[in-house]
Write a protein that holds these residues in place. Structure first.
Motif, PDB file in Angstrom:
ATOM      1  N   ARG A 214       0.827  -1.212   0.000  1.00  0.00           N
ATOM      2  CA  ARG A 214       0.000   0.000   0.000  1.00  0.00           C
ATOM      3  C   ARG A 214       0.862   1.264   0.000  1.00  0.00           C
ATOM      4  NH1 ARG A 214      -2.983  -3.105   3.918  1.00  0.00           N
ATOM      5  NH2 ARG A 214      -4.937  -3.871   3.019  1.00  0.00           N
ATOM      6  N   SER A 215       1.983   1.213   0.697  1.00  0.00           N
ATOM      7  CA  SER A 215       2.871   2.382   0.737  1.00  0.00           C
ATOM      8  C   SER A 215       3.462   2.697  -0.633  1.00  0.00           C
ATOM      9  CB  SER A 215       3.993   2.156   1.754  1.00  0.00           C
ATOM     10  OG  SER A 215       4.894   1.151   1.308  1.00  0.00           O
ATOM     11  N   LEU A 216       3.486   1.690  -1.502  1.00  0.00           N
ATOM     12  CA  LEU A 216       3.984   1.880  -2.870  1.00  0.00           C
ATOM     13  C   LEU A 216       2.872   2.257  -3.836  1.00  0.00           C
ATOM     14  CD1 LEU A 216       6.443  -1.171  -3.070  1.00  0.00           C
ATOM     15  CD2 LEU A 216       7.034   1.247  -2.776  1.00  0.00           C
ATOM     16  N   GLY A 217       1.679   2.505  -3.296  1.00  0.00           N
ATOM     17  CA  GLY A 217       0.567   2.945  -4.122  1.00  0.00           C
ATOM     18  C   GLY A 217      -0.222   1.826  -4.790  1.00  0.00           C
ATOM     19  N   ILE A 218      -0.067   0.600  -4.300  1.00  0.00           N
ATOM     20  CA  ILE A 218      -0.752  -0.549  -4.888  1.00  0.00           C
ATOM     21  C   ILE A 218      -2.097  -0.746  -4.202  1.00  0.00           C
ATOM     22  CG2 ILE A 218      -0.669  -3.059  -5.249  1.00  0.00           C
ATOM     23  CD1 ILE A 218       2.405  -2.785  -5.223  1.00  0.00           C
ATOM     24  N   ASN A 219      -3.144  -0.894  -5.006  1.00  0.00           N
ATOM     25  CA  ASN A 219      -4.473  -1.201  -4.474  1.00  0.00           C
ATOM     26  C   ASN A 219      -4.527  -2.700  -4.199  1.00  0.00           C
ATOM     27  OD1 ASN A 219      -7.258  -1.729  -4.037  1.00  0.00           O
ATOM     28  ND2 ASN A 219      -7.827   0.052  -5.281  1.00  0.00           N
ATOM     29  N   VAL A 220      -4.266  -3.068  -2.958  1.00  0.00           N
ATOM     30  CA  VAL A 220      -4.134  -4.479  -2.590  1.00  0.00           C
ATOM     31  C   VAL A 220      -5.427  -5.245  -2.842  1.00  0.00           C
ATOM     32  CG1 VAL A 220      -3.756  -6.066  -0.667  1.00  0.00           C
ATOM     33  CG2 VAL A 220      -2.311  -4.040  -0.908  1.00  0.00           C
ATOM     34  N   LYS A 221      -6.565  -4.646  -2.504  1.00  0.00           N
ATOM     35  CA  LYS A 221      -7.840  -5.338  -2.660  1.00  0.00           C
ATOM     36  C   LYS A 221      -8.113  -5.670  -4.125  1.00  0.00           C
ATOM     37  CE  LYS A 221     -12.755  -5.079  -1.497  1.00  0.00           C
ATOM     38  NZ  LYS A 221     -13.806  -4.308  -0.795  1.00  0.00           N
ATOM     39  N   VAL A 222      -7.915  -4.696  -4.996  1.00  0.00           N
ATOM     40  CA  VAL A 222      -8.146  -4.917  -6.434  1.00  0.00           C
ATOM     41  C   VAL A 222      -7.176  -5.962  -6.969  1.00  0.00           C
ATOM     42  CG1 VAL A 222      -8.021  -3.853  -8.715  1.00  0.00           C
ATOM     43  CG2 VAL A 222      -9.118  -2.626  -6.825  1.00  0.00           C
ATOM     44  N   LEU A 223      -5.914  -5.895  -6.539  1.00  0.00           N
ATOM     45  CA  LEU A 223      -4.912  -6.856  -6.998  1.00  0.00           C
ATOM     46  C   LEU A 223      -5.290  -8.272  -6.585  1.00  0.00           C
ATOM     47  CD1 LEU A 223      -2.124  -7.474  -8.243  1.00  0.00           C
ATOM     48  CD2 LEU A 223      -1.135  -7.037  -5.963  1.00  0.00           C
ATOM     49  N   LYS A 224      -5.723  -8.447  -5.340  1.00  0.00           N
ATOM     50  CA  LYS A 224      -6.102  -9.772  -4.863  1.00  0.00           C
ATOM     51  C   LYS A 224      -7.314 -10.307  -5.603  1.00  0.00           C
ATOM     52  CE  LYS A 224      -4.295 -10.053  -0.153  1.00  0.00           C
ATOM     53  NZ  LYS A 224      -4.650 -10.331   1.252  1.00  0.00           N
ATOM     54  N   ILE A 225      -8.317  -9.466  -5.778  1.00  0.00           N
ATOM     55  CA  ILE A 225      -9.542  -9.906  -6.449  1.00  0.00           C
ATOM     56  C   ILE A 225      -9.250 -10.287  -7.897  1.00  0.00           C
ATOM     57  CG2 ILE A 225     -11.799  -9.154  -7.292  1.00  0.00           C
ATOM     58  CD1 ILE A 225     -12.069  -7.457  -4.772  1.00  0.00           C
ATOM     59  N   ARG A 226      -8.477  -9.452  -8.607  1.00  0.00           N
ATOM     60  CA  ARG A 226      -8.166  -9.733 -10.006  1.00  0.00           C
ATOM     61  C   ARG A 226      -7.379 -11.038 -10.140  1.00  0.00           C
ATOM     62  NH1 ARG A 226      -6.146  -5.082 -11.450  1.00  0.00           N
ATOM     63  NH2 ARG A 226      -3.954  -5.552 -11.017  1.00  0.00           N
ATOM     64  N   THR A 227      -6.359 -11.200  -9.315  1.00  0.00           N
ATOM     65  CA  THR A 227      -5.553 -12.418  -9.379  1.00  0.00           C
ATOM     66  C   THR A 227      -6.366 -13.642  -9.005  1.00  0.00           C
ATOM     67  OG1 THR A 227      -3.616 -11.101  -8.740  1.00  0.00           O
ATOM     68  CG2 THR A 227      -3.416 -13.490  -8.605  1.00  0.00           C
ATOM     69  N   PHE A 228      -7.200 -13.506  -7.980  1.00  0.00           N
ATOM     70  CA  PHE A 228      -8.042 -14.616  -7.537  1.00  0.00           C
ATOM     71  C   PHE A 228      -8.980 -15.081  -8.646  1.00  0.00           C
ATOM     72  CE2 PHE A 228     -12.370 -15.476  -5.853  1.00  0.00           C
ATOM     73  CZ  PHE A 228     -12.146 -16.758  -5.376  1.00  0.00           C
ATOM     74  N   ILE A 229      -9.621 -14.133  -9.320  1.00  0.00           N
ATOM     75  CA  ILE A 229     -10.565 -14.496 -10.380  1.00  0.00           C
ATOM     76  C   ILE A 229      -9.840 -15.159 -11.549  1.00  0.00           C
ATOM     77  CG2 ILE A 229     -12.145 -13.571 -12.115  1.00  0.00           C
ATOM     78  CD1 ILE A 229     -12.999 -11.471 -10.064  1.00  0.00           C
ATOM     79  N   ILE A 230      -8.712 -14.590 -11.956  1.00  0.00           N
ATOM     80  CA  ILE A 230      -7.955 -15.155 -13.084  1.00  0.00           C
ATOM     81  C   ILE A 230      -7.514 -16.579 -12.779  1.00  0.00           C
ATOM     82  CG2 ILE A 230      -5.803 -14.973 -14.403  1.00  0.00           C
ATOM     83  CD1 ILE A 230      -6.043 -11.927 -14.116  1.00  0.00           C
ATOM     84  N   VAL A 231      -6.928 -16.766 -11.603  1.00  0.00           N
ATOM     85  CA  VAL A 231      -6.408 -18.078 -11.235  1.00  0.00           C
ATOM     86  C   VAL A 231      -7.543 -19.084 -11.050  1.00  0.00           C
ATOM     87  CG1 VAL A 231      -5.232 -19.340  -9.406  1.00  0.00           C
ATOM     88  CG2 VAL A 231      -4.280 -17.201 -10.228  1.00  0.00           C
ATOM     89  N   SER A 232      -8.645 -18.648 -10.476  1.00  0.00           N
ATOM     90  CA  SER A 232      -9.774 -19.559 -10.256  1.00  0.00           C
ATOM     91  C   SER A 232     -10.377 -20.028 -11.570  1.00  0.00           C
ATOM     92  CB  SER A 232     -10.837 -18.872  -9.398  1.00  0.00           C
ATOM     93  OG  SER A 232     -10.341 -18.557  -8.125  1.00  0.00           O
ATOM     94  N   VAL A 233     -10.578 -19.113 -12.501  1.00  0.00           N
ATOM     95  CA  VAL A 233     -11.112 -19.483 -13.811  1.00  0.00           C
ATOM     96  C   VAL A 233     -10.142 -20.409 -14.542  1.00  0.00           C
ATOM     97  CG1 VAL A 233     -11.801 -18.613 -16.079  1.00  0.00           C
ATOM     98  CG2 VAL A 233     -12.527 -17.402 -14.018  1.00  0.00           C
ATOM     99  N   LEU A 234      -8.843 -20.068 -14.488  1.00  0.00           N
ATOM    100  CA  LEU A 234      -7.833 -20.910 -15.131  1.00  0.00           C
ATOM    101  C   LEU A 234      -7.834 -22.314 -14.533  1.00  0.00           C
ATOM    102  CD1 LEU A 234      -5.366 -21.101 -17.057  1.00  0.00           C
ATOM    103  CD2 LEU A 234      -3.953 -20.364 -15.139  1.00  0.00           C
ATOM    104  N   SER A 235      -7.916 -22.414 -13.215  1.00  0.00           N
ATOM    105  CA  SER A 235      -7.929 -23.717 -12.552  1.00  0.00           C
ATOM    106  C   SER A 235      -9.160 -24.521 -12.920  1.00  0.00           C
ATOM    107  CB  SER A 235      -7.871 -23.531 -11.028  1.00  0.00           C
ATOM    108  OG  SER A 235      -6.743 -22.810 -10.652  1.00  0.00           O
ATOM    109  N   SER A 236     -10.296 -23.844 -12.993  1.00  0.00           N
ATOM    110  CA  SER A 236     -11.536 -24.546 -13.338  1.00  0.00           C
ATOM    111  C   SER A 236     -11.473 -25.113 -14.748  1.00  0.00           C
ATOM    112  CB  SER A 236     -12.727 -23.599 -13.201  1.00  0.00           C
ATOM    113  OG  SER A 236     -12.676 -22.548 -14.152  1.00  0.00           O
TER     114      SER A 236
END
Length: 319
Positions: A214-236
């Motif tokens: 967060r101190s580096l200006g990264i939106n942690v929530k958006v990053l987690k959600i985006r990565t989670f969705i991509i990986v979940s769809v790929l795994s499925s």
């Protein structure tokens, strides 16, 4: 040794084990036969062994990538697509479609559909605090147990013939994937890999703590959600074509982190390659254990992965 050299060595190892896998199994086929293949040898090589090896290769990369990303965003060394119930939901979807009498061509549709439902469930259960690691894991465990129970119910009410199909599919197999299925798996992996590599610097920062990210200006929530969705769809998608295969998504990231550290550019790439190596190796072993028949690759992958986990936990010094 530089990290680039280590990546190159991993690529060579994957290529070597993939080449060896092509010449393992019932049938008189040796490397020297490639000069002049008979019609039977062409059928064995191009219709059976090459699709199986390619499926194991691509699926291993998918599982390695998915496991690495899950462990990063959840900050949990046991995280994998299984953690959030994606694989369990896909297994139930396949079982449900088998009981309904759908052909094998539609099984992947059922698996993908219910895996996406699992993703939605995890989001709905933990939507108020979705990016919180503990909330996501608890929601995923709840979804996993829910779909595992439904899968057990499907097995209980199914006929003997359908039950055998369900059990074999749940064990995992790379022998039923068609060329178009392999192409779908490969395209899904490439697209996901490119998107995740673009976020690799953000994921590296996240790996060293959410506050630092967060101190580096990264939106942690958006990053987690985006990565989670991509990986979940790929795994499925991966599970829908080859069934449930465990341990690869857990052990590959550990080995990658041990040899290449936390830089996500190398960590994610190496985890994908190690996943491919382990699954292709499992494919070859599945044909050697009992000549004349092929054991489900999911069983062999677990037997290969379990000793590696013990070696990782007890084979070196840890803080």
């Amino acid at each position: 040794m530089s990290k680039n050299k280590k990546i190159f060595i991993l690529i060579m190892m994957v290529a070597l084990v993939g080449l060896c896998d092509l010449f393992i199994g019932v049938g008189d086929l040796k490397p020297s036969d490639l000069i002049s293949l008979t019609n039977l040898q062409k059928t064995i090589l191009f219709k059976i062994r090459l699709p199986e090896m390619t499926t194991a290769l691509v699926l291993g990369m998918i599982l390695g990538l998915a496991g690495a990303c899950m462990q990063t965003i959840l900050d949990n060394p046991l995280a994998s697509p299984f953690t959030l119930g994606v694989s369990s939901a896909a297994g139930f979807g396949a079982s449900f479609f088998l009981i309904l009498g759908f052909s094998i061509n539609f099984i992947s549709i059922g698996a993908i559909g219910f895996a996406l439902i699992a993703i939605a469930f995890v989001y709905l259960i933990s939507r108020r605090n979705f990016a919180n690691t503990s909330s996501m894991i608890l929601a995923g465990i709840a979804v996993k147990f829910f779909f595992d129970s439904l899968t057990s119910l499907m097995q209980y009410i199914s006929t003997d013939e359908t039950l055998s199909s369900i059990v074999f599919w749940l064990f995992g197999s790379v022998s039923n994937t068609k060329p178009e299925g392999i192409l779908i798996l490969f395209i899904a992996f490439i697209i996901s890999f490119i998107i995740i590599i673009r976020d690799s610097h953000k994921l590296t920062a996240l790996r060293f703590g959410e506050d630092r990210a967060r101190s580096l200006g990264i939106n942690v929530k958006v990053l987690k959600i985006r990565t989670f969705i991509i990986v979940s769809v790929l795994s499925s998608i991966g599970v829908s074509f080859a069934g449930v295969i465990g341990f690869i998504g857990v052990i590959a990231p550990h080995l990658s982190r041990k040899f290449l550290g936390e830089d996500q550019r190398y960590y994610i790439t190496a985890s994908s390659l190690i996943g491919a190596f382990l699954l292709v190796l499992s494919s070859g072993l599945s044909k050697l254990v009992k000549p004349g028949s092929i054991l489900p690759i999911g069983i062999i992958a677990s037997l290969v992965g379990l000793p590696l986990i013990f070696i990782f936990l007890f084979g070196g010094k840890h803080d």
